[in-house]
Design a protein around this motif. Structure first.
Motif, mmCIF file in Angstrom:
data_model
loop_
_atom_site.group_PDB
_atom_site.id
_atom_site.type_symbol
_atom_site.label_atom_id
_atom_site.label_comp_id
_atom_site.label_asym_id
_atom_site.label_seq_id
_atom_site.Cartn_x
_atom_site.Cartn_y
_atom_site.Cartn_z
ATOM 1 N N ASP A 129 0.823 -1.198 0.000
ATOM 2 C CA ASP A 129 0.000 0.000 0.000
ATOM 3 C C ASP A 129 0.863 1.257 0.000
ATOM 4 O O ASP A 129 0.663 2.171 -0.804
ATOM 5 N N VAL A 130 1.857 1.288 0.874
ATOM 6 C CA VAL A 130 2.741 2.451 0.951
ATOM 7 C C VAL A 130 3.474 2.649 -0.377
ATOM 8 O O VAL A 130 3.571 3.767 -0.892
ATOM 9 N N ARG B 29 1.257 4.146 -3.008
ATOM 10 C CA ARG B 29 0.971 5.550 -2.766
ATOM 11 C C ARG B 29 2.185 6.423 -3.072
ATOM 12 O O ARG B 29 2.060 7.522 -3.624
ATOM 13 N N GLN B 30 3.366 5.902 -2.740
ATOM 14 C CA GLN B 30 4.572 6.685 -3.021
ATOM 15 C C GLN B 30 4.767 6.877 -4.520
ATOM 16 O O GLN B 30 5.043 7.986 -4.988
ATOM 17 N N ASP C 277 -1.389 8.955 8.006
ATOM 18 C CA ASP C 277 -0.758 7.853 7.304
ATOM 19 C C ASP C 277 -0.166 8.305 5.965
ATOM 20 O O ASP C 277 0.922 7.893 5.583
ATOM 21 N N ASP C 278 -0.901 9.189 5.291
ATOM 22 C CA ASP C 278 -0.392 9.735 4.036
ATOM 23 C C ASP C 278 0.839 10.598 4.287
ATOM 24 O O ASP C 278 1.817 10.545 3.533
ATOM 25 N N MET D 92 3.775 8.388 4.773
ATOM 26 C CA MET D 92 4.312 7.768 3.562
ATOM 27 C C MET D 92 5.094 8.790 2.727
ATOM 28 O O MET D 92 6.157 8.475 2.195
ATOM 29 N N ALA D 93 4.623 10.031 2.708
ATOM 30 C CA ALA D 93 5.369 11.065 1.993
ATOM 31 C C ALA D 93 6.712 11.326 2.678
ATOM 32 O O ALA D 93 7.756 11.436 2.020
ATOM 33 N N LEU E 159 9.154 8.611 1.895
ATOM 34 C CA LEU E 159 9.700 8.767 0.542
ATOM 35 C C LEU E 159 10.813 9.802 0.526
ATOM 36 O O LEU E 159 11.863 9.629 -0.111
ATOM 37 N N TRP F 185 -2.230 16.211 -4.413
ATOM 38 C CA TRP F 185 -2.553 14.867 -3.932
ATOM 39 C C TRP F 185 -4.060 14.653 -3.797
ATOM 40 O O TRP F 185 -4.623 13.688 -4.282
#
Lengths: 227, 227
Positions: free
Chosen positions: A206-207, A210-211, B171-172, B175-176, B179, B222
């Motif tokens: 999932d991650v 999204r990345q 959570d988003d 993940m950003a 990255l 996004w």
DNA sequence: TGGTTCAGTGAACATGCGTACACTGAAAGT
DNA sequence: ACTTTCAGTGTACGCATGTTCACTGAACCA
């Protein structure tokens, strides 16, 4: 330090041929088989510990040949390391070719799926690449770096074929591709760390998706955003 | 294999104190100083070769003490490795704190500038982190992974303070942030590889800024992009 | 002042290592 | 049928390593 009776360790060679009474194939074939057995044994032993701390004797012990026979195949452990790097990169490149061949409706989740599949199938190859990429042996590092750079440009030309990417600056393409490769590699390590645990895997996937999506969105608006 | 006379190697200790006739500070202080000398020596020796292939004797030789004295400070080389990981992460975290303190008009080029500066200033710490992150010693790997995860959440909360990020899913954000960390680390390695060469450095900086910008643009759009 | 602590010493050890060398015997070449 | 080639053997060597143990003497504490 582990202590092992050199004579008694299981012979990978007879295991592989499945014929203890030997006499299979021509001399060249047999030599190649031993060489491969050395590579496989090394890869197996590299599950714990890096190449720098893996000894020639350990490898030959695992294969079931005498230490000096090693030199019939490689001049040093470093050379074996480079061979392993090339072998591993071959599977990585095969993966990219795979992804290129079958374009799905959603390129991102398709790519990630292929990545997950390949990492599962060739766990030790990927582990080797990630471990030794910045590891102790300079020659191996160089070999991996070179191949990885090549992979970056391949991905860049792939990207160029997407709709709306035609007029992109090649240099910009390259930098986006490199970011993707960096992200991919950190995903690979996450996959290796999470193991077969299915729930953790779903999370990692999932991650990853999204990345990649975040990068893709960035690319769409790249030229319409003031600097 | 390198061959060295154990007796004749330069003593880091007397070099550091600058007083060969000794008798400086309390016993605790002196012990701490030796401990630090061990860490410094190890870091210095790790310029070539990974932790797994660095021997206890090499380190003590470099410091100028007898091998057995090592055990007064660490139970094993692995333990020293963990200590090094902690020390290195401390400088990494200091960098983040630095970046947080002085927000510039362009957060991206500002951050990259700080990154470049810190990598230059603490080259060996960063080299250690990147090398051993996926290296051979499990304990060290774990230590780095833990600290890096912590750093990811710190960065995520930092991101949350930016305008327009308030209503983001945590959570988003995470993940950003991850990255970005992945990208940062690959930039760090590029910086270490390019060395002091000024032209290559400019190139690396340029790529780094564009990559971060690409992510930033992705973040802006996004929520307004169909899934 | 006198006894205790303890960072660093120095000798000794068992072990694993890489590699040199002379060898064997089956496959390959003639 | 012979010679040659060469993957793998076996021994032996010198060397670096991690760890043991009893020690020394300066810093510490009472």
């Amino acid at each position: 330090m582990r202590k092992v009776d050199e004579k008694k360790s299981a012979s990978t060679l007879t295991f592989m041929t499945g014929d203890a009474s030997g006499s299979l194939g021509t001399r060249q074939e047999r030599k190649l088989r031993t060489r491969q057995a050395l590579l496989d044994a090394a890869l197996r032993l590299l599950a714990d510990g890096s190449l720098a701390s893996l000894s020639l004797r350990e490898v030959t012990r695992e294969v079931g040949i005498v230490p000096t026979a090693f030199y019939r195949h490689f001049a040093s452990m470093d050379e074996l390391g480079v061979a392993l790097a090339e072998e591993s990169m071959r599977t990585l490149r095969a993966m990219l070719r795979d992804a290129r061949r079958k374009p799905t409706d959603d390129a991102i989740s398709g790519s990630v799926a292929i990545l997950v599949d390949q990492v599962r199938k060739h766990e030790s190859h990927f582990q080797f690449l990630v471990r030794e990429r910045y590891g102790g042996v300079a020659d191996v590092r160089r070999a991996i770096a070179t191949e990885l750079r090549l992979l970056g440009s391949e991905l860049a030309t792939d990207l160029a074929r997407f709709p709306g990417m035609a007029e992109w600056d090649p240099d910009d393409l390259r930098m986006a591709a490199d970011l993707m490769v960096a992200g991919m590699l950190s995903i690979v390590m996450a996959l290796l760390e999470v193991g077969p645990h299915p729930q953790g895997l779903a999370e990692v996937v999932d991650v990853a998706e999204r990345q990649l999506r975040l990068i893709a969105i960035g690319m769409v608006h790249w030229h319409s955003t003031p600097r």
